[in-house]
Write a protein that holds these residues in place. Structure first.
Motif, PDB file in Angstrom:
ATOM      1  N   ARG A  47       0.847  -1.182   0.000  1.00 55.44           N
ATOM      2  CA  ARG A  47       0.000   0.000   0.000  1.00 55.44           C
ATOM      3  C   ARG A  47       0.890   1.242   0.000  1.00 55.44           C
ATOM      4  NH1 ARG A  47      -4.673   1.499   4.415  1.00 55.44           N
ATOM      5  NH2 ARG A  47      -5.922   2.705   2.952  1.00 55.44           N
ATOM      6  N   GLN A  83     -10.662  -0.377  17.391  1.00 55.46           N
ATOM      7  CA  GLN A  83     -10.728   0.475  16.203  1.00 55.46           C
ATOM      8  C   GLN A  83      -9.843   1.700  16.448  1.00 55.46           C
ATOM      9  OE1 GLN A  83     -14.662   1.761  15.004  1.00 55.46           O
ATOM     10  NE2 GLN A  83     -13.848   3.768  14.534  1.00 55.46           N
ATOM     11  N   MET A  85      -8.574   5.482  14.652  1.00 55.50           N
ATOM     12  CA  MET A  85      -8.770   6.485  13.600  1.00 55.50           C
ATOM     13  C   MET A  85      -7.395   7.036  13.227  1.00 55.50           C
ATOM     14  SD  MET A  85     -11.988   6.632  12.927  1.00 55.50           S
ATOM     15  CE  MET A  85     -12.245   8.157  12.082  1.00 55.50           C
ATOM     16  N   LYS A  87      -5.122   9.622  10.827  1.00 57.06           N
ATOM     17  CA  LYS A  87      -5.166  10.790   9.959  1.00 57.06           C
ATOM     18  C   LYS A  87      -4.037  10.634   8.939  1.00 57.06           C
ATOM     19  CE  LYS A  87      -5.591  15.708   9.828  1.00 57.06           C
ATOM     20  NZ  LYS A  87      -5.872  16.907  10.585  1.00 57.06           N
ATOM     21  N   ARG A  88      -4.392  10.649   7.674  1.00 60.36           N
ATOM     22  CA  ARG A  88      -3.446  10.459   6.587  1.00 60.36           C
ATOM     23  C   ARG A  88      -2.822  11.798   6.184  1.00 60.36           C
ATOM     24  NH1 ARG A  88      -1.854   5.483   6.625  1.00 60.36           N
ATOM     25  NH2 ARG A  88      -3.559   4.033   6.732  1.00 60.36           N
ATOM     26  N   LYS A  92      -7.270  13.226   5.090  1.00 61.30           N
ATOM     27  CA  LYS A  92      -8.412  12.335   5.282  1.00 61.30           C
ATOM     28  C   LYS A  92      -8.164  11.435   6.488  1.00 61.30           C
ATOM     29  CE  LYS A  92      -9.608  12.171   0.395  1.00 61.30           C
ATOM     30  NZ  LYS A  92      -9.759  11.302  -0.770  1.00 61.30           N
ATOM     31  N   THR A  93      -9.264  10.978   7.095  1.00 60.34           N
ATOM     32  CA  THR A  93      -9.147  10.021   8.189  1.00 60.34           C
ATOM     33  C   THR A  93      -9.601   8.647   7.715  1.00 60.34           C
ATOM     34  OG1 THR A  93     -11.347  10.578   9.005  1.00 60.34           O
ATOM     35  CG2 THR A  93      -9.486  11.750   9.999  1.00 60.34           C
ATOM     36  N   GLU A  94      -9.044   7.628   8.335  1.00 63.73           N
ATOM     37  CA  GLU A  94      -9.353   6.249   7.968  1.00 63.73           C
ATOM     38  C   GLU A  94      -9.558   5.428   9.230  1.00 63.73           C
ATOM     39  OE1 GLU A  94      -7.249   3.471   4.869  1.00 63.73           O
ATOM     40  OE2 GLU A  94      -6.070   3.491   6.714  1.00 63.73           O
ATOM     41  N   LYS A  95     -10.632   4.651   9.266  1.00 65.55           N
ATOM     42  CA  LYS A  95     -10.863   3.723  10.375  1.00 65.55           C
ATOM     43  C   LYS A  95     -10.048   2.465  10.109  1.00 65.55           C
ATOM     44  CE  LYS A  95     -15.603   4.911  11.516  1.00 65.55           C
ATOM     45  NZ  LYS A  95     -16.991   4.398  11.593  1.00 65.55           N
ATOM     46  N   GLN A  96      -9.281   2.058  11.096  1.00 66.92           N
ATOM     47  CA  GLN A  96      -8.528   0.820  10.998  1.00 66.92           C
ATOM     48  C   GLN A  96      -8.947  -0.097  12.141  1.00 66.92           C
ATOM     49  OE1 GLN A  96      -4.316   1.545  11.034  1.00 66.92           O
ATOM     50  NE2 GLN A  96      -4.320   2.453   8.995  1.00 66.92           N
ATOM     51  N   VAL A 112      -9.859  -2.329   7.022  1.00 68.32           N
ATOM     52  CA  VAL A 112     -10.668  -1.109   7.044  1.00 68.32           C
ATOM     53  C   VAL A 112     -12.152  -1.429   7.130  1.00 68.32           C
ATOM     54  CG1 VAL A 112      -8.948   0.348   5.918  1.00 68.32           C
ATOM     55  CG2 VAL A 112     -10.582  -0.914   4.523  1.00 68.32           C
ATOM     56  N   THR A 113     -12.470  -2.710   7.298  1.00 69.33           N
ATOM     57  CA  THR A 113     -13.853  -3.142   7.500  1.00 69.33           C
ATOM     58  C   THR A 113     -13.973  -3.714   8.915  1.00 69.33           C
ATOM     59  OG1 THR A 113     -13.318  -5.282   6.531  1.00 69.33           O
ATOM     60  CG2 THR A 113     -14.299  -3.649   5.078  1.00 69.33           C
TER      61      THR A 113
END
Length: 145
Positions: A47, A83, A85, A87-88, A92-96, A112-113
């Motif tokens: 990635r 979970q 959160m 910050k990229r 943008k933010t992404e839940k991991q 991410v699911t």
């Protein structure tokens, strides 16, 4: 009494045309078993955001040429974590949904699911979290001195 010779059944798998896929066993840095995969992590895509190794959990739908990206065959032995959160750099933010080594609690990867593991399209393995030699850290891990 009558003599019992045997009641066992013998079976064999002679699937002509199918080769057995060698499986790779990967361990946490602490030495605990963590992942079995059909490919070495060095041969799976990474990635661009964080360098995590991408394991495809589901086949992709056919593209315009009718090609399908096939899922990887793998099994993870890990404990589901909390979970997080993230910050990229692009804002943008992404839940991991992270998963950890069941022995030492080291983070091994994320999805991410929401849980359970392998329920989404991809599973991401953090770089340097797993090694092919039990008890020996991988070459790409940074050790404090």
């Amino acid at each position: 009494m009558p003599k019992v010779i045997s009641r066992s059944t013998i079976s064999a798998s002679n699937d002509a045309g199918q080769e057995a896929t060698p499986l790779r066993v990967l361990y946490c840095i602490c030495g605990d078993f963590a992942l079995v995969c059909d490919r070495p992590l060095s041969q799976v895509p990474t990635r661009p955001l964080d360098g995590a190794h991408i394991l495809r959990c589901l086949d992709s739908p056919p593209d315009a040429r009718g090609r399908i990206k096939v899922k990887r065959v793998f099994k993870i032995s890990a404990r589901q974590g909390k979970q997080v959160m993230m910050k990229r750099p692009d804002g943008k933010t992404e839940k991991q949904y992270r998963f950890h080594c069941s022995r030492c609690d080291l983070p091994l990867g994320y999805e991410v699911t929401p849980p359970p593991l392998k329920s989404g399209t991809f599973t991401y393995i953090l770089p340097g979290a797993l090694t092919e030699t039990q008890g020996k850290p991988p070459a790409n891990v940074l050790l404090e001195q």
